[in-house]
Design a protein around this motif. Structure first.
Motif, short mmCIF file in Angstrom:
data_model
loop_
_atom_site.label_atom_id
_atom_site.label_comp_id
_atom_site.label_asym_id
_atom_site.label_seq_id
_atom_site.Cartn_x
_atom_site.Cartn_y
_atom_site.Cartn_z
N ILE A 232 -42.90 27.63 -31.36
CA ILE A 232 -41.89 26.75 -30.77
C ILE A 232 -40.73 27.61 -30.25
CG2 ILE A 232 -40.21 24.92 -31.20
CD1 ILE A 232 -42.13 23.73 -33.21
N ASP A 233 -40.61 27.66 -28.92
CA ASP A 233 -39.49 28.36 -28.28
C ASP A 233 -38.62 27.33 -27.58
OD1 ASP A 233 -41.01 27.57 -26.12
OD2 ASP A 233 -41.13 29.57 -25.20
N THR A 234 -37.75 27.78 -26.70
CA THR A 234 -36.84 26.83 -26.04
C THR A 234 -37.60 25.83 -25.17
OG1 THR A 234 -36.51 28.48 -24.29
CG2 THR A 234 -34.87 28.40 -26.05
N TRP A 235 -38.69 26.27 -24.55
CA TRP A 235 -39.48 25.35 -23.72
C TRP A 235 -40.14 24.28 -24.57
CZ3 TRP A 235 -39.41 24.68 -18.64
CH2 TRP A 235 -38.90 25.71 -17.84
N MET A 236 -40.67 24.68 -25.72
CA MET A 236 -41.32 23.70 -26.59
C MET A 236 -40.30 22.75 -27.21
SD MET A 236 -44.34 24.45 -25.95
CE MET A 236 -44.99 23.10 -26.94
N LYS A 237 -39.11 23.24 -27.51
CA LYS A 237 -38.05 22.35 -28.00
C LYS A 237 -37.71 21.31 -26.94
CE LYS A 237 -35.94 25.75 -31.10
NZ LYS A 237 -34.79 26.66 -31.32
N LYS A 238 -37.72 21.76 -25.68
CA LYS A 238 -37.44 20.84 -24.57
C LYS A 238 -38.53 19.78 -24.46
CE LYS A 238 -35.86 21.11 -19.77
NZ LYS A 238 -35.67 21.99 -18.60
N ILE A 239 -39.77 20.20 -24.61
CA ILE A 239 -40.90 19.26 -24.56
C ILE A 239 -40.77 18.22 -25.67
CG2 ILE A 239 -43.39 19.08 -25.04
CD1 ILE A 239 -43.70 21.74 -23.49
N ILE A 240 -40.46 18.68 -26.88
CA ILE A 240 -40.36 17.76 -28.02
C ILE A 240 -39.23 16.75 -27.80
CG2 ILE A 240 -39.84 17.60 -30.49
CD1 ILE A 240 -41.18 20.40 -30.77
N SER A 241 -38.09 17.23 -27.29
CA SER A 241 -36.93 16.34 -27.13
C SER A 241 -37.05 15.43 -25.91
CB SER A 241 -35.64 17.15 -27.04
OG SER A 241 -35.64 17.96 -25.88
N GLU A 242 -37.76 15.88 -24.87
CA GLU A 242 -37.83 15.09 -23.63
C GLU A 242 -39.13 14.30 -23.48
OE1 GLU A 242 -35.11 18.19 -20.93
OE2 GLU A 242 -37.19 17.77 -20.37
N ASP A 243 -40.23 14.88 -23.84
CA ASP A 243 -41.53 14.25 -23.56
C ASP A 243 -42.16 13.60 -24.79
OD1 ASP A 243 -41.85 15.26 -20.70
OD2 ASP A 243 -41.54 17.13 -21.78
N GLN A 272 -49.33 22.61 -22.89
CA GLN A 272 -48.03 21.96 -22.73
C GLN A 272 -47.00 22.92 -22.15
OE1 GLN A 272 -47.81 20.97 -26.89
NE2 GLN A 272 -47.91 18.78 -26.46
N PHE A 273 -46.97 24.13 -22.67
CA PHE A 273 -46.02 25.14 -22.22
C PHE A 273 -46.21 25.44 -20.74
CE2 PHE A 273 -44.94 29.63 -21.48
CZ PHE A 273 -43.68 29.71 -22.02
N TYR A 274 -47.44 25.65 -20.33
CA TYR A 274 -47.74 25.96 -18.92
C TYR A 274 -47.30 24.81 -18.02
CZ TYR A 274 -50.23 27.35 -14.72
OH TYR A 274 -50.53 27.70 -13.42
N HIS A 275 -47.66 23.59 -18.42
CA HIS A 275 -47.35 22.40 -17.61
C HIS A 275 -45.84 22.20 -17.46
CE1 HIS A 275 -47.64 18.38 -16.00
NE2 HIS A 275 -47.07 17.84 -17.05
N LYS A 276 -45.11 22.38 -18.54
CA LYS A 276 -43.66 22.15 -18.51
C LYS A 276 -42.96 23.18 -17.63
CE LYS A 276 -40.11 19.75 -20.08
NZ LYS A 276 -39.98 18.31 -19.84
N ARG A 277 -43.36 24.44 -17.77
CA ARG A 277 -42.73 25.49 -16.96
C ARG A 277 -43.06 25.33 -15.48
NH1 ARG A 277 -44.34 30.72 -17.61
NH2 ARG A 277 -42.37 31.52 -16.83
N LYS A 278 -44.26 24.88 -15.19
CA LYS A 278 -44.65 24.69 -13.79
C LYS A 278 -43.93 23.50 -13.18
CE LYS A 278 -48.68 23.93 -10.84
NZ LYS A 278 -50.13 23.64 -10.79
N GLY A 279 -43.70 22.49 -14.07
CA GLY A 279 -43.20 21.20 -13.61
C GLY A 279 -41.91 21.17 -12.88
#
Length: 279
Positions: A232-243, A272-279
């Motif tokens: 869990i890094d900053t991107w994954m924290k963003k996924i958890i809080s937003e998605d 999830q990480f790849y999709h969020k960063r690409k998004g």
């Protein structure tokens, strides 16, 4: 020597893998032109490979030393059926994850050289991918042959000030030197840790100066291949809080991941990480 392997687009896509954040030394060497294929390369430990899609045979062709082929089969985790994971995801009600799968078709979790992946993820803390790649390449240029990652018994004897100079390692240089010294002296056996049960391996990693929970999870997943690891890094924290905001806490969200996708949580994380960063 060239080894051929039949792999579908669902089973293998180097563009996805090399841009997924799990590896820093896989790249596209040449973009295909005039009917020629795109050529990729990877380097891990003392091993090198070039590979491309052979359109005439409809196979992926891997050029490496014959003695290294077993390493690369393990590196790319060719014995694991990722389609079976995808089928479970397709049947789920998780729209974000299913969209992630569509975006990251061909993802695999690599089994990287233990020493290189260990130090690479110590470098990765509080860092971004371009800077991580640059720091790793500088270490290879200065303290190896420009291609292969420098060994512990080399890094152990580099003055910390020199390690910091022009490498963008900053405070991480202290961690790298300390870990290298312990490995070179036989006080730290990374391979032995990798063979421990999950909980014991995690506990051992967290005792090492410079290794926190995020770095430990990355080493566990991308080096030790504990597929239940979920960094869990900053991107994954963003996924958890937003998605996944319907889950009130991180622990509740992780309970969901662990119960629905046991044994391949780390693969889910990469999608999830790849999709969020690409998004």
């Amino acid at each position: 020597m060239v080894f051929s392997k039949s792999l579908t687009a669902e089973e293998f896509n180097p563009e996805i893998i090399m841009n997924s954040g799990q590896v820093f030394r896989m790249k596209k060497e040449t973009a295909g032109a005039d009917g020629m294929p795109d050529t990729y390369s990877a380097c891990s430990g003392d091993n090198d490979v070039y590979f491309y899609l052979n359109k005439e045979k409809d196979t992926w062709d891997f050029a490496c030393e014959e003695s290294q082929w077993d390493f690369w089969c393990r590196y790319f985790d060719f014995d694991t059926d990722y389609t079976s994971y995808n089928n479970i995801i397709r049947k789920s009600d998780d729209k974000f994850l299913k969209d992630s799968l569509k975006d990251a078709f061909g993802m695999r979790i690599l089994r990287q050289d233990l020493w290189e992946v260990f130090i690479s993820y110590v470098i990765s803390q509080n860092n971004n991918i371009p800077k991580i790649k640059k720091s790793i390449q500088i270490l290879c240029d200065r303290y190896s042959d420009g291609i292969h990652f420098p060994k512990a018994d080399v890094l152990a004897f580099i003055p910390e000030a020199e390690l910091m100079d022009g490498t963008a390692l900053g405070y991480r240089a202290d961690y790298i030197k300390g870990i290298s010294e312990r490995v070179a002296a036989g006080m730290l056996d990374i391979e032995a840790i990798s063979k421990l049960p999950y909980a014991d391996a995690m506990e051992a990693l967290l005792k090492i100066k410079g290794v926190g929970p995020k770095v430990a999870n990355c080493i566990m997943l991308y080096g030790f291949h504990f597929m239940e690891s979920y960094p869990i890094d900053t991107w994954m924290k963003k996924i958890i809080s937003e998605d996944y905001k319907d889950y009130n806490t991180k622990d509740a969200y992780l309970d969901y991941i662990n119960s629905e996708y046991p044994g391949f949580q780390g693969y889910v994380q990469q999608l999830q990480f790849y999709h969020k960063r690409k998004g």
